[in-house]
Each structure stands twice: as C-alpha cells, then as structure tokens.
Design a protein around this motif. Sequence first.
Motif, short mmCIF file in Angstrom:
data_model
loop_
_atom_site.label_atom_id
_atom_site.label_comp_id
_atom_site.label_asym_id
_atom_site.label_seq_id
_atom_site.Cartn_x
_atom_site.Cartn_y
_atom_site.Cartn_z
N PHE A 33 50.90 33.75 43.65
CA PHE A 33 49.96 34.87 43.49
C PHE A 33 50.72 36.17 43.19
O PHE A 33 50.13 37.21 42.96
CB PHE A 33 49.16 35.01 44.79
CG PHE A 33 47.89 35.80 44.71
CD1 PHE A 33 46.73 35.25 44.18
CD2 PHE A 33 47.83 37.10 45.19
CE1 PHE A 33 45.54 35.98 44.13
CE2 PHE A 33 46.65 37.84 45.15
CZ PHE A 33 45.50 37.27 44.61
N GLN B 163 44.54 39.74 49.79
CA GLN B 163 43.14 40.18 49.78
C GLN B 163 42.97 41.57 50.38
O GLN B 163 41.88 42.11 50.39
CB GLN B 163 42.28 39.20 50.59
CG GLN B 163 42.23 37.80 50.01
CD GLN B 163 41.26 36.92 50.79
OE1 GLN B 163 40.34 37.39 51.46
NE2 GLN B 163 41.45 35.62 50.70
N CYS C 30 46.82 33.80 47.91
CA CYS C 30 46.60 35.16 48.42
C CYS C 30 46.82 35.18 49.93
O CYS C 30 47.06 36.21 50.52
CB CYS C 30 45.18 35.61 48.10
SG CYS C 30 43.95 34.48 48.83
N GLY D 5 39.24 32.49 41.55
CA GLY D 5 37.91 33.05 41.83
C GLY D 5 37.89 34.57 41.80
O GLY D 5 36.83 35.18 41.71
N CYS D 6 39.09 35.18 41.91
CA CYS D 6 39.17 36.64 41.89
C CYS D 6 39.93 37.13 40.67
O CYS D 6 40.27 38.32 40.60
CB CYS D 6 39.87 37.12 43.16
SG CYS D 6 41.51 36.42 43.35
N CYS E 77 37.94 38.15 49.69
CA CYS E 77 37.73 37.09 48.69
C CYS E 77 36.27 37.01 48.24
O CYS E 77 35.37 36.98 49.08
CB CYS E 77 38.16 35.76 49.29
SG CYS E 77 37.82 34.37 48.20
N TYR F 56 42.63 28.98 51.29
CA TYR F 56 41.90 28.81 50.03
C TYR F 56 42.70 29.22 48.80
O TYR F 56 42.27 28.97 47.68
CB TYR F 56 40.60 29.63 50.05
CG TYR F 56 39.71 29.31 51.22
CD1 TYR F 56 39.11 28.06 51.35
CD2 TYR F 56 39.47 30.26 52.22
CE1 TYR F 56 38.30 27.76 52.43
CE2 TYR F 56 38.66 29.97 53.30
CZ TYR F 56 38.07 28.72 53.40
OH TYR F 56 37.27 28.43 54.48
N GLY F 57 43.82 29.90 49.03
CA GLY F 57 44.60 30.34 47.88
C GLY F 57 45.93 30.92 48.31
O GLY F 57 46.18 31.14 49.50
S1 SF4 Z 1 41.14 35.94 46.97
FE1 SF4 Z 1 41.34 34.94 44.99
S2 SF4 Z 1 43.07 33.53 45.20
FE2 SF4 Z 1 42.42 34.13 47.24
S3 SF4 Z 1 41.04 32.47 47.88
FE3 SF4 Z 1 39.81 34.13 47.02
S4 SF4 Z 1 39.55 33.61 44.88
FE4 SF4 Z 1 41.23 32.37 45.66
#
Ligand code: SF4
Length: 314
Positions: A82, A243, A59, A159-160, A289, A56-57
């Motif tokens: 990131f 994360q 991270c 999202g974070c 997350c 998803y990212g």
């Molecule tokens: S921790 Fe942040 S960068 Fe990673 S998937 Fe979740 S929202 Fe996205």
Amino acid sequence: MLNVGSVARKIRKHKARRIFIQVPEGLKTRILGFARELEKNGKRGLKVLISVDPCYGACDLRDNEAKALGCDLILHLGHSDFGLKSKIPVIYEELRMDYDPTPLLMIALNDLKPFKKIGLVTTVQFLSSLDHARKFLQKRRKKVYVGSPRRGNPGQVLGCDFSAAKDLEGTVDCFLFMGSGTFHPLGLSMAVKKPVFFLDFEGTQLLDLKDEKRRMENIRLLQIENAKSCKSFGILVSTKPGQMRIKTAEESKEKLEKMGKKAWILVADELTPEKLLGLQIDCIVNTACPRMREDSRLFKKTIIDPDDVDKLKE
Ligand code: SF4
C-alpha cells in the motif's frame, strides 16, 4: 497458492527470527498449517506469531504491534504493498489465482458488443486473468486498455483506490471488472461515469451494474438527506495506518460545528456497533475504509462520507 518453500526463502533472505503474520479472513482456515510448515522450514528456530484481527488490506499494517512483540518481520498475506512506511521489514505475499475467464467471456461477449474500447480492471488475486481477457477481446477486434494505479499493479483496484480505472475514463467506452464479491465492482461503478460490467467469477455471469449504481446513488442521497436533520455527529478515524485521516476528520468537525451541529472525533481500530453503545450519535462521518458502507444496516445509523459534509448545507 500459499507456497511455503518460496515464502520461507524470502524470510531467510531477511534473516528474520520472529515473524508476525497478517492474514485475510479467507485464508484463516489454512494459516495454522502454513505457520507450522514455516516454523519447520525456517532455519535458526523461526518463531511465528499469527494476528487474528481481521485484515482487509495492506492499509492495515500492524508494525507497532509486531515490533512490541519482538518481531523482526511482517508477513502480509494476500495484499499488495500500500506504500506505507514500516518500522520493520514487510513481505507482501500477493497470492494470485490463475483463473482463465475465457469461457465466461464467450457468454458475455454479446452484451459487450456495443463497446469497442474496454478498460479491464480486477483485484490483486485475479491479476493473471487480465492477460487471458486481453487476448480474448483483442481477437474479437476490441481495443483493450489496462490502467496504471497510484498503488499496486497495472489494472488493479482497491475499494479505496480506483485510479487504475480513472486513468482510462477519457479513453474507454466501458469498464469490465473481473473477480468476485460486489464491494469492488460497485465501488468502481460509483467512481466512474462510464458503464461498468462485472464479470462475476463466482456467479459465472456478466452483470451490467447500471441499475445497482442508481440504487447505490439513491441510498447515498437518502443518507445525505437524513444527515441534514441529525444533530450529533461522530467522525470516525481509524488507527490503521493506511486509513488514518485525522486532518479530514478535523476539517469535517469544523464544518459541522459551523453549521450548528455537535461533532466529536471517534477513534477506533475498526468501528463496530458495540463500540458506539452509550454514545448519543445520530450520524457517522466515515473517514476510514469505504467497506463500512456495506455494514450501514448493522449500525442502524446514518453514515456519510467526508465529501458529503458540504452537501448538508444545500
Ligand atoms: S482502506 Fe482501502 S485497502 Fe484498506 S481495506 Fe479498505 S478498501 Fe481495502
């Protein structure tokens, strides 16, 4: 969007022989063909391994896995850097869409009338829409601002990480989030005090997130109220490098135990309801997350953030 020639050139610069690809779900339908093309394009018999775990990212950087499999490069598709340290080099291939939101903005302009100073934000794939929107709004005598985030590109949120918007809180009258999916704009509306509008590229509409924000806040308050009567807490720590918040988890455990609650730290790459089977847990404290909030119904458990733990005393 996925340009084999350009990616192959970047791989050649690294002199990589075996690469490990991490790919978001939305690109999986095209990844097999892309990998084949890369192998054909790569000099010296390039070998390509595709991670099929959800990504998803950025991270989620699987450098340990890639290294153990003998890879000398990671190709991270669809995400921006990131800022994580990696054991092997990483190419972050952002994949932007050139989407001009001008026709949508024309429809939306009336709702934005009361706001003179507008902060623009979006996700990595729609960064090129920022310039179109800026030009359009400036022509209509709006003052337009694009914030600098801690990570990623100007105007980009994760999202974070809403620092690109928080940077502008004191300056703008409202925020305009452009893109698709509700995860980011709703997260943004919770993170800032100023009004947030969502220019929804998929739904082709402008949404004022005022009511949705109130609904989300009520859900959060309800979860905190529920958590007050819970006795057993599972504090989730993800093993994804970006994360992993073990210190926060340990602090939460200590606080909960001082309140007379039972608390355990649970470790998983990604938590799913099945992984909790057999564990007597009433409430999850999520240090991973924030996307997990979207799945709270699947877990059939109260889920709170580490920041909420102190509120259980109130
Ligand atoms: S921790 Fe942040 S960068 Fe990673 S998937 Fe979740 S929202 Fe996205």
